[in-house]
Design an enzyme around this catalytic site. Structure first.
Site, short mmCIF file in Angstrom:
data_model
loop_
_atom_site.label_atom_id
_atom_site.label_comp_id
_atom_site.label_asym_id
_atom_site.label_seq_id
_atom_site.Cartn_x
_atom_site.Cartn_y
_atom_site.Cartn_z
N ASN A 153 0.72 -0.87 0.22
CA ASN A 153 -0.29 0.02 -0.27
C ASN A 153 0.85 0.95 0.04
O ASN A 153 0.61 2.18 -0.72
CB ASN A 153 -0.62 -0.03 1.61
CG ASN A 153 -0.83 -0.27 2.73
OD1 ASN A 153 0.81 -0.54 2.39
ND2 ASN A 153 -0.71 0.18 3.24
N GLU A 251 3.58 -4.27 12.82
CA GLU A 251 2.45 -3.05 11.97
C GLU A 251 1.57 -3.88 11.68
O GLU A 251 1.72 -4.14 10.18
CB GLU A 251 3.63 -2.08 11.57
CG GLU A 251 2.05 -1.05 11.97
CD GLU A 251 1.17 -0.60 10.93
OE1 GLU A 251 0.41 -1.58 10.11
OE2 GLU A 251 1.30 0.39 10.45
N CYS A 285 -3.47 1.11 7.24
CA CYS A 285 -3.26 -0.24 8.30
C CYS A 285 -4.49 0.97 9.51
O CYS A 285 -5.49 0.37 10.23
CB CYS A 285 -1.91 0.17 9.27
SG CYS A 285 -1.74 -1.42 7.84
N GLU A 460 7.40 1.93 14.32
CA GLU A 460 8.46 1.81 13.98
C GLU A 460 8.14 4.04 14.24
O GLU A 460 8.01 4.06 15.06
CB GLU A 460 7.40 2.61 12.63
CG GLU A 460 7.30 0.46 11.51
CD GLU A 460 6.90 0.75 10.74
OE1 GLU A 460 6.68 -0.55 9.59
OE2 GLU A 460 5.87 1.83 10.12
#
Length: 496
Positions: A153, A251, A285, A460
């Site tokens: 994505n 994630e 997400c 992250e």
């Protein structure tokens, strides 16, 4: 015949005629872009072996190389910034996202290289307040060979976020990009080489996630796994990682609530919902896929939202006027359609959208969709990863907070309120790793990014990401505690 782009291994594109090939397709036109390798187990095992050798021999991996890491990452940032237009073209082709989105997003990607390069240069060790005549120094060392699994994505952004943190810490990095959108990540190999990164420190290997990704993640010699994907991906690798004591940063999915309160002007609330819900055709997400709207503004909000969503321009991603592009594949189209079908069966009302579509007779597109539904519905609880958004009415602040916290996901959430006290009160109660107040999708290399519950583990971005790619070494220097414990009449004996 489309071009074949082979793996980037030890500083070169290495071609292996025996590897099966995977086609990469433009999801907006269904036209082939290139083929890539489907890398087998034997090559993955060999790759880890050579990467381990690089880690033990390369000056890059020595603690004294922090100044060199800063220079290389800063140079890579400059080179990337100069070449953003060509990366924008690749990202638009392989993801089907509108070029206006890719220009805006990719313009910021070099910041991650600059940020983590700067951390490598200035990050300091510590001296603890150790009791007695003892000096205790703490230093951070690189972990070793790390594997990163990146998604389709945001191909360049997410890969760069992970690569920058791992390289800044002095690791050897093996990246396995999504087989659906690997082309921009593959270009990073030569770019980092030009920036001065030693060959073999960054390896880019292609293949299907369930094959090549699994082969890499099951190697017991890894020092860390960092993945962005769904719960299925995590479960596929977590068992082997746990068996070999390999730490994981993950994630995972999200079902971000957008909490819209009555103090927000309806026009602003609708603009907030559009931005949160339809960037990247809902394929992020942190997509604002649950609109939790206070009853006092619900009717006016729903009417205006429907009008604005119907007017969104779905079209050719290379047309600068296009606002909504393709989803990544025909499977993604099918998943969106299945969510709509289930929502209707559960009593949901489709305000707009709800159907697959094409542009010029081609492509994997789905209409931007809003469905009124219940908080316990399938659509309101599970991740679509597409432009299908649940609309829910909240009778009170307490009701909205309860619904916001009612799913198994807890990555992102946003709170929209002009009542200062309410905004902070609600944000404090929401269970999510990232809570935005009067914003959504806002991101910065300095800001930790990661979720709670089934949305993942670890972070992250920020110091947290850098330090997760290091191990702490404690050196204890005694200059005054005598080793007299077992003397007959010890003086100043110390245990511990």
């Amino acid at each position: 015949m489309s071009t074949h782009i082979s793996n980037w291994i030890d500083g070169a594109h290495t071609t292996n005629a025996s590897h099966p090939r995977i086609p990469v397709v433009n999801p907006a036109t269904e036209a082939p872009l290139a083929t890539i390798d489907a890398t087998p187990l034997s090559t993955c095992t060999e790759l880890v072996t050579t990467s381990l050798q690089t880690f033990t021999t390369s000056p890059w991996c020595q603690p004294s190389s922090s100044a060199d890491r800063f220079t290389v990452l800063s140079t890579a940032a400059r080179l990337l910034r100069e070449r953003i237009p060509e990366f924008v073209t690749l990202e638009t082709q392989q993801t089907g996202r509108p070029i206006r989105e890719m220009r805006a997003q990719l313009a910021r990607v070099p910041e991650w290289l600059e940020y983590f390069g700067s951390i490598a240069r200035v990050h300091e060790g510590r001296v603890t307040p150790f009791k007695g005549p003892v000096v205790n120094t703490l230093t951070r060392l690189p972990l070793g060979v790390v594997v990163q699994i990146t998604p389709y994505n945001h191909p360049l952004l997410i890969a760069t976020k992970k690569i920058a943190a791992a390289l800044a810490a002095g690791n050897v990095v093996i990246v396995k990009p999504s087989e659906r959108a690997p082309l921009s990540v593959l270009k990073l190999g030569a770019l980092f080489q030009e920036a001065g990164l030693p060959d073999g420190v960054l390896q880019i290997v292609n293949g299907y996630g369930f094959e090549t990704g699994k082969y890499l993640c099951e190697d017991p010699r890894l020092a860390k796994i960092d993945l962005t994907g769904g719960m299925g991906t995590y479960r596929a690798v977590a068992g082997a990682a746990a068996k070999h004591l390999i730490p994981i940063t993950a994630e995972l999915g999200g079902k971000a609530p957008v909490c819209l309160f009555q103090s927000v002007e309806v026009e602003i609330a609708v603009k907030a919902a559009l931005f949160a819900g339809f960037i990247a055709s809902g394929q992020t997400c942190v997509t604002g896929s649950r609109l939790l709207v206070h009853a006092d503004i619900y009717e006016a909000f729903a009417a205006l939202l429907e009008k604005r969503v119907r007017a969104l321009r779905v079209g050719d991603p290379f047309d600068g006027r296009t606002q909504i592009g393709a989803v990544i594949s025909q499977e993604a189209v099918g998943r969106c359609a299945a969510f709509v079908e289930r929502a209707v069966k559960e009593g949901g009302r489709v305000l707009c959208g709800g159907k697959a579509m094409q542009v010029n007779g081609k492509g994997f597109f789905f209409e931007p969709t809003i469905i009124e539904t219940r908080a316990d519905s399938d659509l309101a609880c599970n991740e679509v990863f597409g432009p299908v958004i649940a609309l829910l009415k909240g009778d009170s602040e307490e009701d909205i907070v309860r619904v916001a916290n009612s799913t198994s996901f807890a990555l992102g959430a946003s709170v929209w309120s002009n009542d200062f006290a309410q905004a902070h009160r609600v944000a404090a109660q929401i269970e999510a790793g990232i809570v935005w107040i009067n914003g959504h999708h806002l991101n910065d290399p300095s800001s930790p990014w990661g979720g709670f519950k089934e949305s993942g583990v670890g972070k992250e971005n920020g110091i947290e990401a850098y330090e997760s790619y290091t191990k702490v070494k404690s050196t204890v220097m005694n200059y005054g505690v005598p080793p007299v414990w077992f003397d007959d009449e010890p003086e100043g004996a110390r245990y511990g």
